[in-house]
Design a protein around this motif. Structure first.
Motif, PDB file in Angstrom:
ATOM      1  N   SER A  10       0.834  -1.192   0.000  1.00 39.08           N
ATOM      2  CA  SER A  10       0.000   0.000   0.000  1.00 39.08           C
ATOM      3  C   SER A  10       0.866   1.239   0.000  1.00 39.08           C
ATOM      4  CB  SER A  10      -0.912   0.000   1.223  1.00 39.08           C
ATOM      5  OG  SER A  10      -1.766  -1.112   1.196  1.00 39.08           O
ATOM      6  N   ASP A  11       0.376   2.289  -0.627  1.00 37.24           N
ATOM      7  CA  ASP A  11       1.162   3.511  -0.686  1.00 37.24           C
ATOM      8  C   ASP A  11       0.659   4.518   0.338  1.00 37.24           C
ATOM      9  OD1 ASP A  11      -1.180   4.472  -1.770  1.00 37.24           O
ATOM     10  OD2 ASP A  11      -0.433   4.464  -3.830  1.00 37.24           O
ATOM     11  N   SER A 222      -7.711   5.901  -4.886  1.00 35.35           N
ATOM     12  CA  SER A 222      -7.003   4.888  -4.110  1.00 35.35           C
ATOM     13  C   SER A 222      -7.971   4.018  -3.322  1.00 35.35           C
ATOM     14  CB  SER A 222      -6.007   5.564  -3.169  1.00 35.35           C
ATOM     15  OG  SER A 222      -5.345   4.607  -2.367  1.00 35.35           O
TER      16      SER A 222
END
Length: 449
Positions: A10-11, A222
């Motif tokens: 995950s960013d 996202s």
């Protein structure tokens, strides 16, 4: 509030977006679930007064308290399908306004049949709330973050028991004001704010990430890429009925049913147990009844964290189920009232604190449309336990004259659960060997609160 767990892939954008969603959405979800639990269980405080003023016996009360869950259970899946069609924001708001009005209408109960009718209508009105909240969770949160959100949502009913019982007890002391009984004031004053909360949610609860003005475009993309798109793919499956036939789904549902027999019975009969300890003040009864909420809250906050460190789900369930049986047995064997109140909290600690773990264990073994169907099926079975629990508690009190005799129901339900847990462990092993279980690297962690 705890920051959700995000996997290594995950960013930072998704992590920040999830943090914002938790901070904004969870308080709104908790508010509506808090009000639903308050309006669902405040009848417990009115039990003694309803018997005095209307002749509603323990058996009638137990049936009326439990019959709420029949309409709730039967209409839960159709209600959630409507939420999917019209949008959860509109449907949750409708649920809140309708049940708030019906909860306030409980002040007009005149006897046995009006009591039954209003409790059934209240269950029908509230049906679909919990699955609609869960549906909201799937629209906003990635799979690894959903148990975290569910854990927070479960703190709402626990807090409702902690502070709701004292509030209800205080309202009951308005007996005689304006020519109304105390229980009439309680139903009226606690029902009307629910209508307000429902209206507030209609305007304040964003339905999807794309509706939230407090998210950037990148954050919206996202969240939706990790939640909404995945859910759309799951809805295309044609094999959802298979989830209802899997042994693990059925066995988790049965264990959850037995839990709800015990825990819901405990919630609805605790004020009567306290009253039979020669406590006459409604406010004091409410304060002491809050011990169940304290135990519930402590369980929700601590047991999922312990579960994270357990290698075996079924051993964890077995220990907690045994804990419920032992605390219930200890309460029946002691005459010390202080210790009895502590044991009330202890029983709620085990019986309520295990709830987030049920869903986590089920989510590990259900994927795609199997999860949508299987989780709804498990919850429906549990709601039927919510009907059986108060009814059995009422029968036990009618037979013995003591509300605390209902703890024999808790012991019996827990012992049956102890027999089913090993069967669940065997079914999990069989499904794992057959390739039906999730990849261990993709398993959800237990809900953290």
């Amino acid at each position: 509030m705890v920051t959700p767990s995000i996997d290594s892939g995950s960013d930072a954008t998704h992590r920040e977006a999830t943090r914002k969603a938790m901070r904004y959405l969870i308080p709104l979800m908790c508010a509506i679930y808090f009000m639903s639990y308050l309006d669902r269980t405040n009848v417990a405080l009115a039990k003694v007064q309803l018997a005095r003023d209307l002749g509603i016996t323990a058996a009638i009360y137990g049936l009326g308290a439990g019959i709420f869950f029949i309409g709730y259970a039967l209409l839960e899946v159709p209600s959630n399908l409507i939420a999917h069609r019209v949008g959860p924001r509109r449907w949750i708001a409708r649920i809140a306004v309708t049940w708030g009005a019906l909860s306030a209408a409980m002040m007009f109960v005149q006897g046995e049949w009006s009591f039954y009718v209003l409790r059934v209508l209240l269950g029908i009105a509230e049906s679909g709330l919990f699955p609609a909240l869960m549906y909201m969770v799937t629209l906003w949160f990635a799979p690894q973050d959903r148990p975290v959100a569910v854990g927070w949502i479960y703190t709402a009913p626990a807090i409702a028991l902690v502070i709701g019982n004292p509030i209800g007890g205080a309202l009951m002391q308005m007996d005689g004001i304006g020519g109304l009984h105390g229980w009439q004031w309680m139903f009226l004053i606690e029902g009307l704010p629910t209508i307000f909360v429902g209206i507030l949610l209609y305007f304040k609860l964003p339905e999807r990430p794309s509706d939230a003005r407090w998210l950037s475009r990148a954050e919206v993309q996202s969240l939706e890429s990790r939640a909404v798109i995945a859910d759309h793919a799951r809805m295309s499956s044609r094999h959802w009925m298979a989830a209802l036939k899997r042994p693990t789904t059925v066995l988790i549902g049965l264990i959850y049913f037995l839990n709800q027999v015990a825990f819901v019975g405990l919630v609805f009969f605790t004020p009567a147990i306290i009253q039979q300890m020669h406590v006459s003040s409604p406010l004091l009864i409410g304060l002491l009844s809050g011990s169940v909420g304290i135990g519930f809250l402590l369980g929700v906050l601590t047991l999922p964290r312990i579960h994270r460190r357990m290698r075996s789900d079924c051993k964890f369930l077995w220990v907690l189920t045994a804990g419920s049986a032992l605390t219930a047995a200890a309460l029946m064997l002691t005459s010390n009232q202080t210790l009895q109140i502590v044991l009330l909290a202890g029983t709620a600690f085990f019986g309520g604190g295990v709830l987030p773990s049920y869903w986590t264990i089920a989510m590990k073994r259900l994927q795609g449309i199997h999860a949508a169907a299987g989780l709804a099926f498990i919850n429906t079975i549990g709601l039927l336990g919510g009907f059986a629990g108060p009814y059995l508690f009422g029968m036990a009190e009618a037979a013995t004259g003591r509300s605390a005799s209902g703890f024999a129901v808790i012991i019996g339900a827990a012992l049956l659960g102890l027999l089913i847990v090993p069967l669940l462990a065997r079914a999990i092993d069989n499904e794992s060997g057959a390739g039906h279980t999730d990849n261990p690297q993709q398993r959800d962690v237990p809900a953290r609160a």
